[in-house]
Enzyme design. Structure first.
Site, PDB file in Angstrom:
ATOM      1  CB  SER A   1      70.023  37.771  28.112  1.00  0.00           C
ATOM      2  OG  SER A   1      70.256  37.232  26.549  1.00  0.00           O
TER       3      SER A   1
ATOM      4  CD  GLU B   1      68.997  30.623  23.504  1.00  0.00           C
ATOM      5  OE1 GLU B   1      69.179  32.398  23.917  1.00  0.00           O
ATOM      6  OE2 GLU B   1      69.205  29.701  24.236  1.00  0.00           O
TER       7      GLU B   1
ATOM      8  CG  HIS C   1      67.425  30.265  29.015  1.00  0.00           C
ATOM      9  ND1 HIS C   1      66.355  29.775  27.900  1.00  0.00           N
ATOM     10  CD2 HIS C   1      68.977  30.725  28.741  1.00  0.00           C
ATOM     11  CE1 HIS C   1      67.852  29.588  26.889  1.00  0.00           C
ATOM     12  NE2 HIS C   1      68.204  30.195  27.039  1.00  0.00           N
TER      13      HIS C   1
ATOM     14  CG  HIS D   1      71.758  34.217  27.700  1.00  0.00           C
ATOM     15  ND1 HIS D   1      70.834  34.054  26.901  1.00  0.00           N
ATOM     16  CD2 HIS D   1      71.996  32.908  27.388  1.00  0.00           C
ATOM     17  CE1 HIS D   1      70.697  33.906  26.221  1.00  0.00           C
ATOM     18  NE2 HIS D   1      70.974  32.355  25.774  1.00  0.00           N
TER      19      HIS D   1
END
Ligand code: PHE
Ligand code: CO
Length: 284
Positions: free
Chosen positions: A203, A184, A143, A138
């Site tokens: 993700s 997010e 990110h 993730h």
């Protein structure tokens, strides 16, 4: 599981996954790349191969460009030093390894200093489709590519500084929702159509298409107050996505001092994750 938990902050590390026994005072650890097993690298490759196929035409151009330059991602769990060499040249950010979620102040302090904490561990086989805690996949896949964009990179640092301030003002819940619904789970409207920039979506194997094409979620034009009052769920695909027009819009909307805004927020009721409010502007 509570209905709401911030993405990377807002709770203590107590009871979380990860080995917190050997960390430094700032919660960083050595990645110890040599101790990942062959099965773990292979699991990364499966996650990577599945997810990269979803990027073209769905992720924003800034993300896609950076991801394409990250050939370190192809062979297995990347080495932090290798990615850091490129990231440092691009925007001056540094990735630091952490055991897992870190406490609010440590997290904000890293961001304020252009350090992004990346979780060391990788999810188990049984969690390939959805996990509620960030793992190395993730963090790296979702990110890190966005940290290559100069405007987004500056936004993340400003967020860290804003977090340190919000902590003192008792305003973390509002600020955490901003992170959740942008960093997010954010969508951006481009000339080519809606695109994803949120790490939690990028993700996730199922949420990319859900966020862009499913008729179920509401896609609402970004509005800072609306975002800050919106509860969120961590255990299912999002019911509401907020759509920005550009990263400059996000940066500019969050540039003013939030002290007065937080005072205003105290008088506004929270709304459920699936709320339909009269002022919402839906994005097609
Ligand atoms: N402008 C915000 C404040 O004064 C800081 C901030 C910047 C928060 C960017 C979030 C994102 O608190
Ligand atoms: Co995350």
């Amino acid at each position: 599981m509570g209905a709401e938990r911030p993405a990377n902050h807002g709770q203590s590390t107590h009871g979380l996954r990860g080995d917190y026994s050997r960390m430094r005072p700032d919660y960083t650890i050595e990645q110890d790349h040599g101790s990942y097993s062959a099965a773990e690298h292979e699991r990364w490759r499966r996650l990577y191969d599945r997810q990269i196929g979803l990027v073209p035409g769905r992720a924003c151009a800034e993300y896609e460009r950076a991801l394409r330059s990250l050939d370190e991602y192809e062979a297995g769990i990347p080495r932090f030093e290798d990615v850091n060499a490129k990231l440092g040249r691009a925007t001056g950010w540094t990735l630091v390894a952490v055991p897992g979620l870190v406490p609010d102040l440590a997290f904000f302090d890293h961001l304020a200093n252009r350090r992004f904490p990346v979780t060391r561990w990788i999810r188990e086989e049984s969690e390939l489709d959805y996990i509620v805690e960030p793992d190395v996949f993730h963090d790296f896949f979702g990110h890190v590519p966005m940290l290559f964009d100069p405007v987004f990179a500056d936004f993340m640092q400003a967020y860290g500084r804003g977090g340190l301030k919000a902590e003192g003002l008792g305003a973390l819940a509002w600020l955490a929702r901003l992170y959740w619904y942008t960093v997010e789970f954010g969508l951006v409207r481009t000339a080519a159509g809606l695109r994803v920039y949120g790490a939690g979506i990028l993700s996730s194997p199922g949420e990319v298409d859900h966020s862009l094409r499913s008729p179920r979620p509401r896609r609402v034009a970004f509005d800072l107050r609306r975002v800050m009052r919106s509860l969120y769920r961590i255990d299912t695909f999002q019911e509401t996505y907020f759509v920005i027009e550009s990263f400059a819009q996000l940066f500019d909307a969050t540039r003013p001092d939030f002290t007065a805004l937080y005072a205003e927020m105290r008088g506004l009721a929270d709304v459920p994750a699936d709320a339909a409010l009269p002022g919402d502007r839906l994005v097609a």
